[in-house]
Design a protein around this motif. Sequence first.
Motif, PDB file in Angstrom:
ATOM      1  N   GLY A 108      23.180 -14.290   2.600  1.00  0.00           N
ATOM      2  CA  GLY A 108      21.607 -14.270   3.318  1.00  0.00           C
ATOM      3  C   GLY A 108      21.463 -15.526   4.058  1.00  0.00           C
ATOM      4  O   GLY A 108      20.430 -15.474   4.876  1.00  0.00           O
ATOM      5  N   TYR A 143      18.523  -9.205   5.540  1.00  0.00           N
ATOM      6  CA  TYR A 143      17.038  -8.855   5.097  1.00  0.00           C
ATOM      7  C   TYR A 143      16.268  -8.203   6.275  1.00  0.00           C
ATOM      8  O   TYR A 143      15.350  -8.009   6.348  1.00  0.00           O
ATOM      9  N   LEU A 163      15.729  -6.906  -3.591  1.00  0.00           N
ATOM     10  CA  LEU A 163      15.854  -7.778  -2.441  1.00  0.00           C
ATOM     11  C   LEU A 163      15.045  -9.245  -2.851  1.00  0.00           C
ATOM     12  O   LEU A 163      15.570 -10.448  -2.494  1.00  0.00           O
ATOM     13  N   ALA A 164      13.905  -8.852  -3.687  1.00  0.00           N
ATOM     14  CA  ALA A 164      13.054 -10.080  -4.089  1.00  0.00           C
ATOM     15  C   ALA A 164      13.830 -10.978  -5.204  1.00  0.00           C
ATOM     16  O   ALA A 164      13.907 -12.250  -4.944  1.00  0.00           O
ATOM     17  N   ALA A 188      16.602 -12.986  -3.253  1.00  0.00           N
ATOM     18  CA  ALA A 188      16.262 -13.904  -2.353  1.00  0.00           C
ATOM     19  C   ALA A 188      15.675 -15.184  -3.109  1.00  0.00           C
ATOM     20  O   ALA A 188      15.835 -16.287  -2.915  1.00  0.00           O
ATOM     21  N   TRP A 232      12.361 -14.351   5.991  1.00  0.00           N
ATOM     22  CA  TRP A 232      13.131 -13.116   6.066  1.00  0.00           C
ATOM     23  C   TRP A 232      12.935 -12.172   4.867  1.00  0.00           C
ATOM     24  O   TRP A 232      12.985 -10.914   4.950  1.00  0.00           O
ATOM     25  N   PRO A 233      13.171 -12.653   3.772  1.00  0.00           N
ATOM     26  CA  PRO A 233      12.692 -11.784   2.609  1.00  0.00           C
ATOM     27  C   PRO A 233      11.471 -11.096   2.720  1.00  0.00           C
ATOM     28  O   PRO A 233      11.267  -9.953   2.125  1.00  0.00           O
ATOM     29  N   TYR A 278       6.457 -11.988  -4.870  1.00  0.00           N
ATOM     30  CA  TYR A 278       7.630 -12.789  -4.316  1.00  0.00           C
ATOM     31  C   TYR A 278       6.979 -14.131  -3.622  1.00  0.00           C
ATOM     32  O   TYR A 278       7.342 -15.309  -3.619  1.00  0.00           O
TER      33      TYR A 278
END
Length: 249
Positions: free
Chosen positions: A78, A86, A149-150, A153, A162-163, A224
């Motif tokens: 990442g 992302y 994804l959250a 990150a 990016w997230p 997030y």
Amino acid sequence: MPDLFRALGERLLTAGIAPRHARRYVMELREHAADLTAEEMAAGLPLRQAEARALDRLGGEDVLAQALLRRGDFRSWGARAPWAVYGIAPLLGVLATYGLALGAIVGILVTHRPAPGAHPMLPPWFGAATMTLGYLHNLVLPLMIGGALAGMATRQRMPALWPSVALLIVGIVGGAGVAEVQLPKVPDGYVELVVGWSFICPYVNLDTALRHIAVILLLTLVPYLAWHVWRKAVPQNPGGRDPGHLIET
């Protein structure tokens, strides 16, 4: 000293070190520091002085940080390629949900053909099945992808940009995707598969797509970003020492 190691681990993550490497490194440092502290206490030093002496023997804060930061292979993907992790990966993940939904629909149609080339004899539960598949690929699976994804990150302490892009991709592309079946209006009519995006003319299911997008973003992007705001507002170094000098990024 425990507060020092917590701050060091936080800074390593913020600098892009993969969580597994940062966690293992800090754990090894804690164990080594505990052994050195025990040695110093056995030599007659009180706890505070023994801890300070153990830290000096380890090499100091800057040395501990730079020892890991110099190793580029310890950085998370990442941090190395956020555009791929992302940007491209979330888009491919959402497109894969379309493929799964379409594959399931086609599988039902094929298995219910009485003969090759004949119209499928649709089972009575076909409508409920396609509706369920629609909710899966437009709502449930995007929520799962966005949540993953959250979480990733957050663990990697990624900057929010990016997230947030990734969660927007998942919410907008996933929530507005169209992969459904139009049943024949006459007995011998054809079953039509409709694949597209609600924001493209003729705007199929646009109202539903907007609701799905709102739900996905409210349950992924908003929490997030709220975490990022909280993290900036609440000091992350419980010992009161400024960790900014631990690591030069």
